[in-house]
Scaffold this active site. Structure first.
Site, PDB file in Angstrom:
ATOM      1  N   GLU A   1     -12.241   3.230   5.332  1.00 38.75           N
ATOM      2  CA  GLU A   1     -11.286   3.643   5.989  1.00 38.75           C
ATOM      3  C   GLU A   1     -11.154   5.113   6.251  1.00 38.75           C
ATOM      4  O   GLU A   1     -10.169   5.786   6.040  1.00 38.75           O
ATOM      5  CB  GLU A   1      -9.893   3.109   5.569  1.00 38.75           C
TER       6      GLU A   1
ATOM      7  N   GLU B   1       0.695  -1.142  -0.125  1.00 39.33           N
ATOM      8  CA  GLU B   1       0.075   0.039  -0.087  1.00 39.33           C
ATOM      9  C   GLU B   1       0.954   1.344  -0.149  1.00 39.33           C
ATOM     10  O   GLU B   1       1.633   1.480   0.858  1.00 39.33           O
ATOM     11  CB  GLU B   1      -0.799  -0.006   1.239  1.00 39.33           C
TER      12      GLU B   1
END
Length: 265
Positions: A246, A148
């Site tokens: 998120e 990520e």
């Protein structure tokens, strides 16, 4: 729903073990977590309590981070951190155990910040070695390792999609197939990436998508990012996974946007 509530950033007014039940009460049947323990290798009782909290709530765990150090103090992963290789690798067995118990197959390996006094190349080689080890380890339960790009961490070297994709390409060239990009649209946008181009070129290969709006890392609709358009494009181009929520929002209003949206994100 096609959403997974990230219970490490949402519902934080509640104790961690109560958040899966709260997510279920809000209408969601999937959750994801950052590493939910203070230690890379917690005691068995703590692991058992976490597994029970997820299972008993009636939700599915769709994503879990490997241990990433002390996140509140600024740590962003152990992959490339010299001196903590054994800690990371010991953590993998715990991650696999949780994944096996709860049916989770997606595991996010945060790369780690640059460390003073260490050459970047040395850190990168360590990260690649740890990623190979992690990918080979989780493969036995059908798992996938996610890489990520992250914003808000100046010493974190993976800023744009191409940074992560370069690492993924190197690993695939060596025969590692179960590694994919975690496309967090908030992080990519904040770091100045061309999100539409990333989607056009790589959506079918995304391992996971996470969303938050900008500015503020709030719920969809609180900022200016075209999240619904990006998700729709990703799905048209082959992404079929869940969307990780998120973002930061009080529990009392965290999911109001879902009730009022005219086009599903």
């Amino acid at each position: 729903m096609t959403y997974a509530v990230n219970c490490s950033i949402l519902l934080t007014e509640l104790p961690l073990l109560e958040r899966p039940t709260a997510a279920r009460a809000a209408g969601f049947d999937r959750v994801e977590f950052w590493w939910p323990f203070a230690e890379a290798v917690p005691n068995d009782d703590d692991v058992d309590q976490f597994i029970a909290a997820v299972r008993d709530s009636g939700v599915t765990l769709t994503g879990l981070n490997f241990a990433a150090g002390d996140m509140p103090r600024g740590d962003r992963g152990l992959l490339s951190w010299p001196g903590r290789q054994h800690e990371f690798r010991d953590n993998i067995d715990v991650v696999i155990g949780i994944g096996e118990e709860l049916g989770c197959k997606s595991f996010n390996a945060l790369y780690g910040n640059r460390v003073d006094g260490t050459y970047a190349q040395e850190q990168d080689e360590l990260a690649l070695s740890n990623l190979v080890f992690a990918a080979n380890s989780v493969a036995r339960i059908g798992g996938v390792v996610l890489v990520e790009p992250v914003s808000g961490a100046p010493r974190y070297p993976l800023r744009k999609a191409k940074d992560a994709l370069n690492i993924i390409s190197r690993l695939r060239a060596s025969g590692i197939e179960n590694i994919r990009l975690l496309a967090d649209f908030y992080h990519l946008a904040v770091n100045g990436d061309d999100v539409e181009a990333v989607i056009a070129d790589h959506a079918a290969e995304f391992g996971h998508i996470q969303i938050a709006d900008d500015p503020g890392r709030g719920a969809p609709g609180t900022g200016a990012l075209p999240l619904a358009e990006w998700v729709t494009s990703s799905r048209k181009l082959g992404y079929s996974g869940v969307i990780g929520l998120e973002y930061k929002a009080p529990a009392s209003e965290a999911f109001n946007w879902v009730k009022h949206q005219s086009a599903a994100v």
